[in-house]
Design an enzyme around this catalytic site. Structure first.
Site, PDB file in Angstrom:
ATOM      1  N   ALA A  67       0.872  -1.162   0.000  1.00 25.13           N
ATOM      2  CA  ALA A  67       0.000   0.000   0.000  1.00 25.13           C
ATOM      3  C   ALA A  67       0.914   1.218   0.000  1.00 25.13           C
ATOM      4  O   ALA A  67       2.101   1.112   0.322  1.00 25.13           O
ATOM      5  CB  ALA A  67      -0.867  -0.019   1.242  1.00 25.13           C
ATOM      6  N   GLY A 112       0.562  -4.901   0.669  1.00 31.51           N
ATOM      7  CA  GLY A 112      -0.597  -4.961  -0.224  1.00 31.51           C
ATOM      8  C   GLY A 112      -0.291  -5.642  -1.563  1.00 31.51           C
ATOM      9  O   GLY A 112      -1.176  -6.248  -2.171  1.00 31.51           O
ATOM     10  N   GLU A 115      -0.522  -9.199  -0.818  1.00 32.68           N
ATOM     11  CA  GLU A 115      -1.938  -9.517  -0.588  1.00 32.68           C
ATOM     12  C   GLU A 115      -2.711  -9.580  -1.911  1.00 32.68           C
ATOM     13  O   GLU A 115      -3.624 -10.390  -2.063  1.00 32.68           O
ATOM     14  CB  GLU A 115      -2.554  -8.482   0.357  1.00 32.68           C
ATOM     15  CG  GLU A 115      -1.981  -8.596   1.773  1.00 32.68           C
ATOM     16  CD  GLU A 115      -2.417  -7.458   2.666  1.00 32.68           C
ATOM     17  OE1 GLU A 115      -2.040  -6.298   2.367  1.00 32.68           O
ATOM     18  OE2 GLU A 115      -3.142  -7.696   3.650  1.00 32.68           O
ATOM     19  N   GLU A 135       4.197  -5.323   7.270  1.00 33.58           N
ATOM     20  CA  GLU A 135       3.385  -4.307   7.960  1.00 33.58           C
ATOM     21  C   GLU A 135       3.776  -4.098   9.413  1.00 33.58           C
ATOM     22  O   GLU A 135       3.792  -2.962   9.901  1.00 33.58           O
ATOM     23  CB  GLU A 135       1.889  -4.677   7.872  1.00 33.58           C
ATOM     24  CG  GLU A 135       1.259  -4.360   6.526  1.00 33.58           C
ATOM     25  CD  GLU A 135       1.424  -5.460   5.499  1.00 33.58           C
ATOM     26  OE1 GLU A 135       2.230  -6.388   5.726  1.00 33.58           O
ATOM     27  OE2 GLU A 135       0.746  -5.393   4.461  1.00 33.58           O
TER      28      GLU A 135
HETATM   29  N1  COA Z   1       4.591   3.215  -0.511  1.00 31.21           N
HETATM   30  C1  COA Z   1       4.963   4.398  -0.996  1.00 31.21           C
HETATM   31  N2  COA Z   1       6.130   4.588  -1.647  1.00 31.21           N
HETATM   32  C2  COA Z   1       6.921   3.525  -1.788  1.00 31.21           C
HETATM   33  C3  COA Z   1       6.595   2.250  -1.303  1.00 31.21           C
HETATM   34  C4  COA Z   1       5.356   2.121  -0.633  1.00 31.21           C
HETATM   35  N3  COA Z   1       4.928   0.946  -0.157  1.00 31.21           N
HETATM   36  N4  COA Z   1       7.609   1.398  -1.586  1.00 31.21           N
HETATM   37  C5  COA Z   1       8.536   2.113  -2.239  1.00 31.21           C
HETATM   38  N5  COA Z   1       8.122   3.385  -2.372  1.00 31.21           N
HETATM   39  C6  COA Z   1       8.829   4.502  -3.018  1.00 31.21           C
HETATM   40  C7  COA Z   1       9.986   4.995  -2.171  1.00 31.21           C
HETATM   41  O1  COA Z   1       9.530   5.899  -1.183  1.00 31.21           O
HETATM   42  C8  COA Z   1      10.839   5.672  -3.228  1.00 31.21           C
HETATM   43  O2  COA Z   1      10.236   6.896  -3.585  1.00 31.21           O
HETATM   44  P1  COA Z   1      11.180   8.233  -3.771  1.00 31.21           P
HETATM   45  O3  COA Z   1      12.102   7.857  -4.896  1.00 31.21           O
HETATM   46  O4  COA Z   1      10.187   9.290  -4.120  1.00 31.21           O
HETATM   47  O5  COA Z   1      11.877   8.403  -2.457  1.00 31.21           O
HETATM   48  C9  COA Z   1      10.664   4.733  -4.438  1.00 31.21           C
HETATM   49  O6  COA Z   1       9.442   4.036  -4.214  1.00 31.21           O
HETATM   50  C10 COA Z   1      11.770   3.723  -4.603  1.00 31.21           C
HETATM   51  O7  COA Z   1      11.898   3.013  -3.382  1.00 31.21           O
HETATM   52  P2  COA Z   1      13.285   2.844  -2.582  1.00 31.21           P
HETATM   53  O8  COA Z   1      12.963   2.542  -1.156  1.00 31.21           O
HETATM   54  O9  COA Z   1      14.179   4.004  -2.850  1.00 31.21           O
HETATM   55  O10 COA Z   1      13.876   1.540  -3.318  1.00 31.21           O
HETATM   56  P3  COA Z   1      14.885   0.469  -2.702  1.00 31.21           P
HETATM   57  O11 COA Z   1      15.300  -0.374  -3.869  1.00 31.21           O
HETATM   58  O12 COA Z   1      15.937   1.134  -1.884  1.00 31.21           O
HETATM   59  O13 COA Z   1      14.012  -0.416  -1.696  1.00 31.21           O
HETATM   60  C11 COA Z   1      12.071  -1.684  -0.993  1.00 31.21           C
HETATM   61  C12 COA Z   1      12.967  -1.230  -2.152  1.00 31.21           C
HETATM   62  C13 COA Z   1      10.854  -2.394  -1.593  1.00 31.21           C
HETATM   63  C14 COA Z   1      12.841  -2.640  -0.094  1.00 31.21           C
HETATM   64  C15 COA Z   1      11.630  -0.447  -0.167  1.00 31.21           C
HETATM   65  O14 COA Z   1      11.106   0.511  -1.078  1.00 31.21           O
HETATM   66  C16 COA Z   1      10.570  -0.748   0.845  1.00 31.21           C
HETATM   67  O15 COA Z   1      10.851  -1.305   1.904  1.00 31.21           O
HETATM   68  N6  COA Z   1       9.282  -0.345   0.566  1.00 31.21           N
HETATM   69  C17 COA Z   1       8.218  -0.464   1.479  1.00 31.21           C
HETATM   70  C18 COA Z   1       7.707  -1.895   1.576  1.00 31.21           C
HETATM   71  C19 COA Z   1       6.608  -2.005   2.621  1.00 31.21           C
HETATM   72  O16 COA Z   1       6.831  -1.874   3.803  1.00 31.21           O
HETATM   73  N7  COA Z   1       5.360  -2.299   2.158  1.00 31.21           N
HETATM   74  C20 COA Z   1       4.249  -2.491   2.988  1.00 31.21           C
HETATM   75  C21 COA Z   1       3.438  -1.256   3.070  1.00 31.21           C
HETATM   76  S1  COA Z   1       2.068  -1.444   4.184  1.00 31.21           S
END
Ligand code: COA
Length: 261
Positions: A67, A112, A115, A135
């Site tokens: 999400a 999400g 999911e 989460e």
């Molecule tokens: N919601 C909103 N934005 C998200 C996102 C999410 N779930 N996952 C990634 N993004 C965004 C980042 O904020 C970043 O945006 P920016 O460039 O404007 O700062 C962009 O996507 C790229 O992500 P980044 O974190 O820089 O890539 P990464 O390769 O370093 O890491 C992940 C990848 C997937 C490990 C990391 O993005 C992450 O942990 N995301 C969240 C996962 C999560 O907790 N999901 C459950 C949500 S309830």
């Protein structure tokens, strides 16, 4: 190709492809994207020549990284309940689709995104994909069906391990524990998902839809009620052209030509 802001929907026949298309946010599912996904499911339902559907994400990095955290961070309790219900309702549309839906997991499927893959009927993952429900690391719980669908798919112990640690697993481990059905090299992922769906959509469309319905409804029932539901759906199919065609084709030693009626 239907036009959406955050999705691409190719109503190909017999297999439609829906691609989540917010690559700069790793295809995170914000409210607008969820609403579009709901609309897309309706278009797929209505499209007569479409017999099945692939859901995937743009690029090689993410199926959907969850999400949209920036959006979630601003929610009060009532809005959070409403957001959870929206996600649940849209994903239930995927799960209840009478047309089989295969997730082609091309990269991160987190929160999400995981999911959504769970709501699909089958999952094919690229060998480079990573899946998880992080989460609790954010101080929340999976709210789009993850605590309900994951234990049903892989068993309570394994589901709780993933949900409580919030750790990501790689595609090989996801395959080992039954979270994904098949693995494919990244360049072969869509082809593999399509191959799987093409085998399914060659079968009687009404039978495929009712098999999905019987499994889905049966899961929520005690055994006698589930068996009664199965018997009724079996009976309904006895009135179909598809059953007559499927059985005649077998007896006449030819391939069936199903009409979906
Ligand atoms: N919601 C909103 N934005 C998200 C996102 C999410 N779930 N996952 C990634 N993004 C965004 C980042 O904020 C970043 O945006 P920016 O460039 O404007 O700062 C962009 O996507 C790229 O992500 P980044 O974190 O820089 O890539 P990464 O390769 O370093 O890491 C992940 C990848 C997937 C490990 C990391 O993005 C992450 O942990 N995301 C969240 C996962 C999560 O907790 N999901 C459950 C949500 S309830």
């Amino acid at each position: 190709m239907s036009s959406f802001r955050n999705l691409r929907l190719d109503l190909g026949e017999p297999v439609a492809t829906l691609t989540i298309d917010r690559p700069d946010k790793l295809n995170a599912l914000d409210r607008a994207t969820l609403l579009e996904l709901g609309e897309a499911m309706e278009l797929v339902r209505e499209a007569e020549g479409v017999r099945g559907m692939i859901i995937t994400g743009t690029g090689e990095r993410a199926f959907a990284a969850g999400a949209d955290i920036a959006e979630l961070a601003a929610l009060g309790p009532l809005e959070a309940v409403e957001t959870s219900r929206l996600g649940q309702e849209v994903f239930s549309r995927v799960e209840r689709s009478g047309k089989p839906v295969v997730a082609a997991v091309n990269g991160y499927a987190l929160g999400g995104g995981c999911e959504l893959a769970l709501a699909c009927h089958l999952r094919v993952a690229a060998t480079t994909a990573k899946l998880g429900l992080p989460e609790v690391t954010l101080g929340v719980i999976p709210g789009y069906g993850g605590t309900v669908r994951l234990p049903r798919l892989i068993g309570r112990g394994r589901a709780l391990e993933l949900i409580l640690t919030g750790e990501m697993i790689d595609a090989a481990e996801a395959h080992r524990i039954g979270l994904v059905n098949r693995l494919a090299e990244p360049g072969e992922l869509l082809k593999e998902a399509r191959r799987l769906l093409e085998r399914i959509v060659a079968n009687g469309p009404l039978a495929v839809g009712m098999a999905i319905e019987s499994v889905h409804r049966g899961e929520g029932m005690e055994i006698d009620a589930a068996l009664a539901t199965e018997a009724h759906l079996f009976g309904v199919l006895a009135a179909s052209d598809d059953m007559r065609e499927g059985m005649s084709a077998f007896l006449e030693k030819r391939s069936p030509r199903f009409s979906g009626r």
